[in-house]
Write a protein that holds these residues in place. Structure first.
Motif, PDB file in Angstrom:
ATOM      1  N   VAL A  39       0.872  -1.174   0.000  1.00 54.44           N
ATOM      2  CA  VAL A  39       0.000   0.000   0.000  1.00 54.44           C
ATOM      3  C   VAL A  39       0.906   1.220   0.000  1.00 54.44           C
ATOM      4  CG1 VAL A  39      -0.206   0.004   2.534  1.00 54.44           C
ATOM      5  CG2 VAL A  39      -1.902   1.198   1.161  1.00 54.44           C
ATOM      6  N   TRP A  40       0.540   2.215  -0.824  1.00 52.63           N
ATOM      7  CA  TRP A  40       1.330   3.440  -0.984  1.00 52.63           C
ATOM      8  C   TRP A  40       0.476   4.624  -0.557  1.00 52.63           C
ATOM      9  CZ3 TRP A  40       6.375   3.066  -2.736  1.00 52.63           C
ATOM     10  CH2 TRP A  40       6.750   1.794  -3.231  1.00 52.63           C
ATOM     11  N   LEU A  41       1.020   5.469   0.311  1.00 50.96           N
ATOM     12  CA  LEU A  41       0.240   6.515   0.971  1.00 50.96           C
ATOM     13  C   LEU A  41       0.660   7.902   0.501  1.00 50.96           C
ATOM     14  CD1 LEU A  41       0.606   4.990   4.534  1.00 50.96           C
ATOM     15  CD2 LEU A  41      -1.278   4.618   2.910  1.00 50.96           C
ATOM     16  N   ALA A  42      -0.315   8.665   0.036  1.00 53.74           N
ATOM     17  CA  ALA A  42      -0.052  10.030  -0.422  1.00 53.74           C
ATOM     18  C   ALA A  42      -0.044  10.999   0.755  1.00 53.74           C
ATOM     19  CB  ALA A  42      -1.092  10.454  -1.446  1.00 53.74           C
ATOM     20  N   GLU A  43       0.505  12.174   0.509  1.00 57.87           N
ATOM     21  CA  GLU A  43       0.610  13.216   1.534  1.00 57.87           C
ATOM     22  C   GLU A  43       0.231  14.562   0.919  1.00 57.87           C
ATOM     23  OE1 GLU A  43       4.073  13.257   4.265  1.00 57.87           O
ATOM     24  OE2 GLU A  43       4.595  15.161   3.304  1.00 57.87           O
ATOM     25  N   HIS A  44      -0.708  15.256   1.548  1.00 57.23           N
ATOM     26  CA  HIS A  44      -1.121  16.582   1.085  1.00 57.23           C
ATOM     27  C   HIS A  44      -1.424  17.461   2.294  1.00 57.23           C
ATOM     28  CE1 HIS A  44      -2.027  13.965  -2.392  1.00 57.23           C
ATOM     29  NE2 HIS A  44      -1.668  15.018  -3.110  1.00 57.23           N
ATOM     30  N   GLY A  50      -6.504  15.150  -0.857  1.00 55.49           N
ATOM     31  CA  GLY A  50      -6.083  14.066   0.023  1.00 55.49           C
ATOM     32  C   GLY A  50      -5.895  14.640   1.407  1.00 55.49           C
ATOM     33  N   VAL A  51      -6.449  14.003   2.434  1.00 58.36           N
ATOM     34  CA  VAL A  51      -6.465  14.623   3.761  1.00 58.36           C
ATOM     35  C   VAL A  51      -5.459  13.986   4.720  1.00 58.36           C
ATOM     36  CG1 VAL A  51      -8.860  15.349   3.487  1.00 58.36           C
ATOM     37  CG2 VAL A  51      -8.374  13.160   4.604  1.00 58.36           C
ATOM     38  N   CYS A  52      -4.507  13.223   4.190  1.00 62.29           N
ATOM     39  CA  CYS A  52      -3.418  12.703   5.021  1.00 62.29           C
ATOM     40  C   CYS A  52      -2.252  13.683   4.959  1.00 62.29           C
ATOM     41  CB  CYS A  52      -2.965  11.333   4.539  1.00 62.29           C
ATOM     42  SG  CYS A  52      -1.469  10.739   5.364  1.00 62.29           S
ATOM     43  N   PRO A  53      -1.935  14.395   6.058  1.00 55.79           N
ATOM     44  CA  PRO A  53      -0.847  15.374   6.025  1.00 55.79           C
ATOM     45  C   PRO A  53       0.524  14.771   6.300  1.00 55.79           C
ATOM     46  CG  PRO A  53      -1.929  15.473   8.140  1.00 55.79           C
ATOM     47  CD  PRO A  53      -2.656  14.415   7.345  1.00 55.79           C
ATOM     48  N   SER A  54       0.569  13.511   6.723  1.00 54.46           N
ATOM     49  CA  SER A  54       1.852  12.882   7.038  1.00 54.46           C
ATOM     50  C   SER A  54       1.798  11.417   6.631  1.00 54.46           C
ATOM     51  CB  SER A  54       2.173  13.002   8.529  1.00 54.46           C
ATOM     52  OG  SER A  54       3.331  12.253   8.858  1.00 54.46           O
ATOM     53  N   ALA A  55       2.340  11.127   5.468  1.00 52.67           N
ATOM     54  CA  ALA A  55       2.312   9.755   4.975  1.00 52.67           C
ATOM     55  C   ALA A  55       3.100   8.821   5.883  1.00 52.67           C
ATOM     56  CB  ALA A  55       2.866   9.700   3.554  1.00 52.67           C
ATOM     57  N   VAL A  56       4.190   9.325   6.472  1.00 53.22           N
ATOM     58  CA  VAL A  56       5.013   8.471   7.323  1.00 53.22           C
ATOM     59  C   VAL A  56       4.286   8.128   8.623  1.00 53.22           C
ATOM     60  CG1 VAL A  56       6.296  10.308   8.503  1.00 53.22           C
ATOM     61  CG2 VAL A  56       7.398   8.109   8.099  1.00 53.22           C
ATOM     62  N   THR A  57       3.453   9.042   9.124  1.00 54.41           N
ATOM     63  CA  THR A  57       2.673   8.753  10.327  1.00 54.41           C
ATOM     64  C   THR A  57       1.605   7.708  10.043  1.00 54.41           C
ATOM     65  OG1 THR A  57       3.036  10.993  11.170  1.00 54.41           O
ATOM     66  CG2 THR A  57       1.208   9.758  12.118  1.00 54.41           C
ATOM     67  N   LYS A 261     -12.311  18.169  -9.062  1.00 51.01           N
ATOM     68  CA  LYS A 261     -12.544  19.615  -9.132  1.00 51.01           C
ATOM     69  C   LYS A 261     -12.397  20.253  -7.759  1.00 51.01           C
ATOM     70  CE  LYS A 261     -15.806  23.199 -10.495  1.00 51.01           C
ATOM     71  NZ  LYS A 261     -14.665  24.053 -10.881  1.00 51.01           N
ATOM     72  N   GLN A 262     -13.041  19.649  -6.771  1.00 51.58           N
ATOM     73  CA  GLN A 262     -12.967  20.188  -5.412  1.00 51.58           C
ATOM     74  C   GLN A 262     -11.531  20.169  -4.895  1.00 51.58           C
ATOM     75  OE1 GLN A 262     -15.787  19.104  -1.963  1.00 51.58           O
ATOM     76  NE2 GLN A 262     -14.098  17.656  -1.695  1.00 51.58           N
ATOM     77  N   GLY A 263     -10.819  19.075  -5.130  1.00 52.32           N
ATOM     78  CA  GLY A 263      -9.482  18.929  -4.597  1.00 52.32           C
ATOM     79  C   GLY A 263      -8.439  19.779  -5.295  1.00 52.32           C
ATOM     80  N   LEU A 264      -8.483  19.792  -6.626  1.00 51.28           N
ATOM     81  CA  LEU A 264      -7.485  20.545  -7.372  1.00 51.28           C
ATOM     82  C   LEU A 264      -7.714  22.048  -7.254  1.00 51.28           C
ATOM     83  CD1 LEU A 264      -7.204  18.284 -10.544  1.00 51.28           C
ATOM     84  CD2 LEU A 264      -5.631  18.410  -8.600  1.00 51.28           C
ATOM     85  N   ASP A 265      -8.979  22.468  -7.205  1.00 51.34           N
ATOM     86  CA  ASP A 265      -9.282  23.895  -7.056  1.00 51.34           C
ATOM     87  C   ASP A 265      -8.760  24.453  -5.736  1.00 51.34           C
ATOM     88  OD1 ASP A 265     -10.493  24.068  -9.497  1.00 51.34           O
ATOM     89  OD2 ASP A 265     -12.548  24.140  -8.741  1.00 51.34           O
ATOM     90  N   ALA A 266      -8.601  23.590  -4.730  1.00 45.11           N
ATOM     91  CA  ALA A 266      -8.201  24.050  -3.397  1.00 45.11           C
ATOM     92  C   ALA A 266      -6.707  24.318  -3.281  1.00 45.11           C
ATOM     93  CB  ALA A 266      -8.611  23.017  -2.350  1.00 45.11           C
TER      94      ALA A 266
END
Length: 344
Positions: A39-44, A50-57, A261-266
């Protein structure tokens, strides 16, 4: 062939952030049950894309919830974190998970994150090589000091040292997200595999692999090493399965554009520069054409074709494209039970 799932923790319209994170955790748990490789976790930061601010956490949590699954970051954004702090966390996860952690790193974008975390635009535009080199030193040496443009400190011991894993690799695997010739060259020169994005088709990925191989050769790496590292490149994509191919496409075209649209516009740039926005519907349709979207047989054929054209045999496939928890779990299970057997 090693097939894993790519988790964005995407917040679809009308959903809460906790709901998106719960779906992310369940996706990983079901991935292990279904026999997927990873499993590969994104960070934003600061966006519903994407609402994960810390992929390592999140990786730490999932390594504790699983026993076999490899867990990787896709990616930890180096310009907004101190590479020593990230290296310490990576070493910790490497040792405590028995070597199941992969540290994916990337340059990120020119977002307001750089202002919030005090890194500045220079960290994004010019600082990535310095950060990457310091990170790699931390993961391979017993003590580290720095005298760079961005980082300067006296020599300190590396604690914990990742090479103390008994019976495993001396350091966590590191992969680099590559979106430009400059990042491809950097990864090749450092002897690191690439993570290639889901917006790219097979032809573009094959060109990047060829460029990586050429740069690695020019850097003096021998053919055996190039082949060994090259076998660890990762291709990101989208997977959506259904008994009828049209139903799989329809499920994504109904749900993904609203999230995109919602995510990229933000996203907000740190310096006010203008950004060219993708059309959400057209982008969704593009992804459906590029990746394993359709029946299990078509999905397996699509993955096999990508492997043949690019030489890449590791995949990180977004399975949460409907935004629905039950549908995502079913999608991951079908990927493991109906597609993987066809790839043997």
């Amino acid at each position: 062939m090693r097939v894993g799932t790519f988790v964005l923790a995407a917040q679809f319209p009308g959903q809460g952030q906790g709901e998106a994170l719960h779906r992310a955790v369940r996706t990983a748990e079901v991935a292990e049950e279904a026999g997927l490789d990873s499993v590969w976790l994104a960070e934003h930061h600061f966006v519903p894309y994407g609402v994960c601010p810390s992929a390592v956490t999140l990786a730490a949590l999932l390594l504790g919830r699983t026993r076999r699954l490899r867990v990787g970051t896709a990616v930890s954004v180096l310009p907004t974190v101190h590479p020593v702090a990230l290296g310490e966390q990576a070493a910790l996860l490497h040792l405590t998970s028995g070597g199941r952690f992969t540290l994916g790193v990337g340059r990120g974008g020119p977002w307001v994150d750089l202002e919030v975390f005090g890194a500045g635009l220079g960290a994004y535009e010019n600082g990535f090589p310095e950060s990457l080199d310091l990170l790699l030193r931390w993961l391979t040496e017993s003590s580290v000091g720095a005298e760079g443009e961005r980082f300067a400190f006296r020599e300190v011991p590396v604690v914990p040292r990742p090479d103390e894993l008994i019976g495993g690799d001396p350091a966590p695997e590191v992969v680099v997200a590559c979106t430009s010739p400059r990042s491809v060259k950097l990864a090749a020169e450092r002897g690191l595999p690439m993570l290639l994005g889901m917006h790219c088709g097979d032809e573009a990925k094959a060109e990047m692999v060829a460029a990586w191989t050429r740069c690695a050769r020019e850097a003096g790496r021998d053919p055996e090493e190039i082949a060994r590292i090259g076998a660890r490149h990762v291709s990101a994509g989208v997977a959506q399965l259904a008994d009828r191919g049209a139903d799989a496409v329809e499920a994504l075209v109904k749900a993904m554009p609203g999230w995109l649209k919602q995510g990229l516009d933000a996203h907000v740039t740190v310096d006010g520069r203008q950004r060219a926005m993708r059309d959400p519907v057209a982008y969704t349709e593009l992804l459906c054409g590029l990746h394993p979207v359709g029946t299990p047989r078509r999905a397996a054929d699509r993955l096999a074709a990508t492997a043949e054209r690019t030489g890449i045999t590791r995949f990180a496939l977004l399975a949460e494209g409907t935004g629905d928890l039950a549908a995502t779990e079913e999608n991951v299970r079908r990927l493991g039970t109906e597609v993987l057997p066809l790839l043997v």
